[in-house]
Design a protein around this motif. Sequence first.
Motif, PDB file in Angstrom:
ATOM      1  N   VAL A 277       0.636  -1.077   0.118  1.00  0.00           N
ATOM      2  CA  VAL A 277       0.324  -0.243   0.362  1.00  0.00           C
ATOM      3  C   VAL A 277       0.791   1.238   0.086  1.00  0.00           C
ATOM      4  N   THR A 278       0.460   2.259  -0.032  1.00  0.00           N
ATOM      5  CA  THR A 278       0.564   3.947  -0.108  1.00  0.00           C
ATOM      6  C   THR A 278       1.144   3.826   0.799  1.00  0.00           C
ATOM      7  N   VAL A 279       2.642   4.433   1.159  1.00  0.00           N
ATOM      8  CA  VAL A 279       3.316   4.538   3.481  1.00  0.00           C
ATOM      9  C   VAL A 279       4.274   5.564   2.460  1.00  0.00           C
ATOM     10  N   SER A 280       4.058   7.283   3.169  1.00  0.00           N
ATOM     11  CA  SER A 280       4.637   8.544   4.119  1.00  0.00           C
ATOM     12  C   SER A 280       5.016   8.461   5.641  1.00  0.00           C
ATOM     13  N   LEU A 281       6.331   8.654   5.537  1.00  0.00           N
ATOM     14  CA  LEU A 281       6.867   8.956   6.907  1.00  0.00           C
ATOM     15  C   LEU A 281       8.427  10.512   6.463  1.00  0.00           C
ATOM     16  N   ILE A 282       8.501  10.935   7.446  1.00  0.00           N
ATOM     17  CA  ILE A 282       9.153  11.566   7.544  1.00  0.00           C
ATOM     18  C   ILE A 282      11.492  10.258   8.081  1.00  0.00           C
ATOM     19  N   ASP A 283      11.984  11.509   6.915  1.00  0.00           N
ATOM     20  CA  ASP A 283      13.500  10.872   7.130  1.00  0.00           C
ATOM     21  C   ASP A 283      13.881  11.093   8.408  1.00  0.00           C
ATOM     22  N   SER A 284      14.660  10.769   9.625  1.00  0.00           N
ATOM     23  CA  SER A 284      14.252  11.278  10.626  1.00  0.00           C
ATOM     24  C   SER A 284      15.992  11.591  10.297  1.00  0.00           C
ATOM     25  N   GLY A 285      17.033  11.023   9.281  1.00  0.00           N
ATOM     26  CA  GLY A 285      17.793  11.934   9.358  1.00  0.00           C
ATOM     27  C   GLY A 285      18.141  13.232   8.365  1.00  0.00           C
ATOM     28  N   SER A 286      17.310  13.675   7.197  1.00  0.00           N
ATOM     29  CA  SER A 286      17.142  14.298   6.639  1.00  0.00           C
ATOM     30  C   SER A 286      16.342  15.708   7.008  1.00  0.00           C
ATOM     31  N   GLY A 287      14.932  14.985   8.002  1.00  0.00           N
ATOM     32  CA  GLY A 287      13.436  15.517   7.396  1.00  0.00           C
ATOM     33  C   GLY A 287      13.377  16.180   6.357  1.00  0.00           C
ATOM     34  N   ALA A 288      13.292  15.473   4.813  1.00  0.00           N
ATOM     35  CA  ALA A 288      12.693  14.924   4.620  1.00  0.00           C
ATOM     36  C   ALA A 288      10.704  14.299   4.481  1.00  0.00           C
ATOM     37  N   ILE A 289      10.354  14.322   3.744  1.00  0.00           N
ATOM     38  CA  ILE A 289       8.911  13.473   3.372  1.00  0.00           C
ATOM     39  C   ILE A 289       9.363  12.879   2.659  1.00  0.00           C
ATOM     40  N   VAL A 290       9.244  11.687   2.777  1.00  0.00           N
ATOM     41  CA  VAL A 290       9.145  10.366   2.016  1.00  0.00           C
ATOM     42  C   VAL A 290       8.074   9.617   1.366  1.00  0.00           C
ATOM     43  N   ALA A 291       7.307   9.118   0.543  1.00  0.00           N
ATOM     44  CA  ALA A 291       6.297   8.536   0.287  1.00  0.00           C
ATOM     45  C   ALA A 291       6.514   7.219  -1.041  1.00  0.00           C
ATOM     46  N   CYS A 292       5.905   6.179  -0.470  1.00  0.00           N
ATOM     47  CA  CYS A 292       6.633   5.149  -1.507  1.00  0.00           C
ATOM     48  C   CYS A 292       4.925   4.537  -2.408  1.00  0.00           C
ATOM     49  N   THR A 293       4.965   4.013  -2.978  1.00  0.00           N
ATOM     50  CA  THR A 293       4.035   3.215  -3.626  1.00  0.00           C
ATOM     51  C   THR A 293       3.957   2.442  -4.842  1.00  0.00           C
ATOM     52  N   PRO A 294       3.729   0.693  -4.125  1.00  0.00           N
ATOM     53  CA  PRO A 294       3.903   0.120  -5.056  1.00  0.00           C
ATOM     54  C   PRO A 294       3.752   0.354  -6.365  1.00  0.00           C
ATOM     55  N   VAL A 295       4.093  -1.121  -7.148  1.00  0.00           N
ATOM     56  CA  VAL A 295       4.454  -0.995  -8.703  1.00  0.00           C
ATOM     57  C   VAL A 295       2.425  -1.639  -8.596  1.00  0.00           C
ATOM     58  N   ALA A 296       1.931  -2.360  -9.272  1.00  0.00           N
ATOM     59  CA  ALA A 296       0.386  -3.224  -8.605  1.00  0.00           C
ATOM     60  C   ALA A 296       1.212  -3.851 -10.422  1.00  0.00           C
ATOM     61  N   VAL A 297       1.876  -3.659 -11.603  1.00  0.00           N
ATOM     62  CA  VAL A 297       1.804  -4.964 -12.104  1.00  0.00           C
ATOM     63  C   VAL A 297       3.183  -6.369 -11.529  1.00  0.00           C
ATOM     64  N   THR A 298       3.927  -6.135 -10.138  1.00  0.00           N
ATOM     65  CA  THR A 298       5.214  -6.112  -9.741  1.00  0.00           C
ATOM     66  C   THR A 298       4.653  -7.859  -8.784  1.00  0.00           C
ATOM     67  N   ILE A 299       3.124  -7.049  -7.746  1.00  0.00           N
ATOM     68  CA  ILE A 299       2.782  -7.492  -7.005  1.00  0.00           C
ATOM     69  C   ILE A 299       1.538  -8.959  -7.826  1.00  0.00           C
ATOM     70  N   GLU A 300       2.077 -10.119  -7.332  1.00  0.00           N
ATOM     71  CA  GLU A 300       1.644 -11.348  -7.134  1.00  0.00           C
ATOM     72  C   GLU A 300       0.248 -10.977  -7.472  1.00  0.00           C
ATOM     73  N   SER A 301      -0.441 -11.257  -8.774  1.00  0.00           N
ATOM     74  CA  SER A 301      -2.209 -11.813  -8.759  1.00  0.00           C
ATOM     75  C   SER A 301      -2.760 -12.828 -10.179  1.00  0.00           C
ATOM     76  N   GLU A 302      -4.105 -12.811 -10.358  1.00  0.00           N
ATOM     77  CA  GLU A 302      -4.475 -14.363 -10.985  1.00  0.00           C
ATOM     78  C   GLU A 302      -4.355 -13.833 -11.687  1.00  0.00           C
ATOM     79  N   SER A 303      -3.946 -12.900 -12.718  1.00  0.00           N
ATOM     80  CA  SER A 303      -3.474 -12.106 -14.299  1.00  0.00           C
ATOM     81  C   SER A 303      -2.151 -12.475 -14.447  1.00  0.00           C
ATOM     82  N   SER A 304      -1.491 -11.456 -13.487  1.00  0.00           N
ATOM     83  CA  SER A 304      -0.238 -11.985 -14.342  1.00  0.00           C
ATOM     84  C   SER A 304       1.327 -11.936 -12.365  1.00  0.00           C
ATOM     85  N   GLY A 305       2.366 -12.281 -12.848  1.00  0.00           N
ATOM     86  CA  GLY A 305       3.148 -12.708 -12.124  1.00  0.00           C
ATOM     87  C   GLY A 305       4.475 -11.680 -11.999  1.00  0.00           C
TER      88      GLY A 305
END
Length: 488
Positions: free
Chosen positions: A166-194
């Motif tokens: 799932v999409t996650v947001s957090l703050i980098d304790s080292g730099s203080g930057a806001i970091v957001a990461c989101t998965p690439v859906a096609v790389t997650i196993e499903s019935e139609s793709s692997g």
Amino acid sequence: MSAESSSDPFIVKHLTNRVAAFLKQQQILFPGMYGEIFLTNRFGVMVASTGKLTTLAHADKYWWKAAFDKGDGKIFFDDRGFDTSVGGYVLGVVVPIYQGGEIIGLMKANINILGPIRTLIDSIKLKHEISAKLVRSNGLIVYEKGVEPLSAKVDQSFIGCVGSHVTVSLIDSGSGAIVACTPVAVTIESESSGFGGKGQSVDQLKGNIDETWSVLLSEEADIALAAAHETAKALIVVGLLIVFFSALLAWILGRIAARPLVILSDVAKAIGEGALETRAPEGAADEIGKLAGSVNKMAINLQETMASRDELKHEIELRKKAEESLRLLSSSVEQAREAISITDRHGIIEYVNRAFTLVTGYGAEEIIGKNHNILSSGTHDAHFYRHMWETISSGRAWQGRIVDRKKDGSLYPAMMTVSPIADETGETTHFVGIQQSLKEHEEMESQLRHAQKMEALGTLIGGIAHDFKITGHNSQAVFTKLSRLAFC
């Protein structure tokens, strides 16, 4: 199952058959994108390939099993990491090929994706300076501007973020930057793709081992908070574009594979299962029709001679002769003195023989893929070509004298015949053109006319001399002869 030499006849057959030639054409159409492209049957045995492979049977490979999916089939993306055979970051796309709801084969294309991913991410216009990375769930960086792929990892504190589905947001304790990461859906196993890979093999390094991909964006907190809307939009756009790019690749490969293989797979499967009554559609009386007729003849002979060992031996002899006939037919076309070319229905050249390259000065690799009007000399008007196209488009052959232009710009006359090639439905799919150069013939005619003219002049001059002698410089006779000479 492997082969040591690419010159082995068994290997050569898989590298030069019609399917292999078609796959190689795709490499030409999309230069720098494809590594190896190859096709297996439903049992994992190679049918055709664009290059020599280390193995011929693939049913035990992890990517083959994943795409076959126990007969259900799914698209599988093979994250190979750095592939030495391509010299870049490679994503293998494996596409099942269906017929009648059943898998009849699998096609795999190794695609050099670093360029498209770089273009994709770098082309996203962000309002503020945002650092963008494509990261595996183990932290290895697949792409970051200025960083060699798979040579660095993100900070350990981001591992949980990049491994999330799932999409996650957090703050980098080292730099203080806001970091957001989101998965690439096609790389997650499903019935139609692997999605997956193997750590390392003969020609790949740092392959994927059950890891997903995520897009990681970071920005200074004060800028990010002021531009939260733009950041969210960027995450959505990047994820959607990667999904679209992957889906587009799978669609293209499916379209490429299905069109030329359906008829071949039907006939091969039926004969392989013992249905010797199966026949290939013969179509028109051309080379393709002759090939279909030869295949049908072999099937008929095999069906009639299965009764005894001696008859089976006789059938093998007939098949060898038929193959030799096909070889001779192919050699005859290639070695013919006439310039022969084959185009699709739009005039795009797909084949030329050796005589064609000698006459026009174009090499096969230069001319294939070009429109036949590259030879147009400008000698003929639009009505000439319109009449030609109307004739061949109606299913009739056209024949006439034509003046074409060579690669060096010089012109040459030729007697040309253009005949349409129709498929089994009667629809024209290709045109075959045969040119016989008239240059030498017309030069000989010109020389003959010149010789005849000179002979006439000689006779005339002799007559003039005679008049001088007989008449004693009769001025009227001389004038008459000179007048004839002037108008020759």
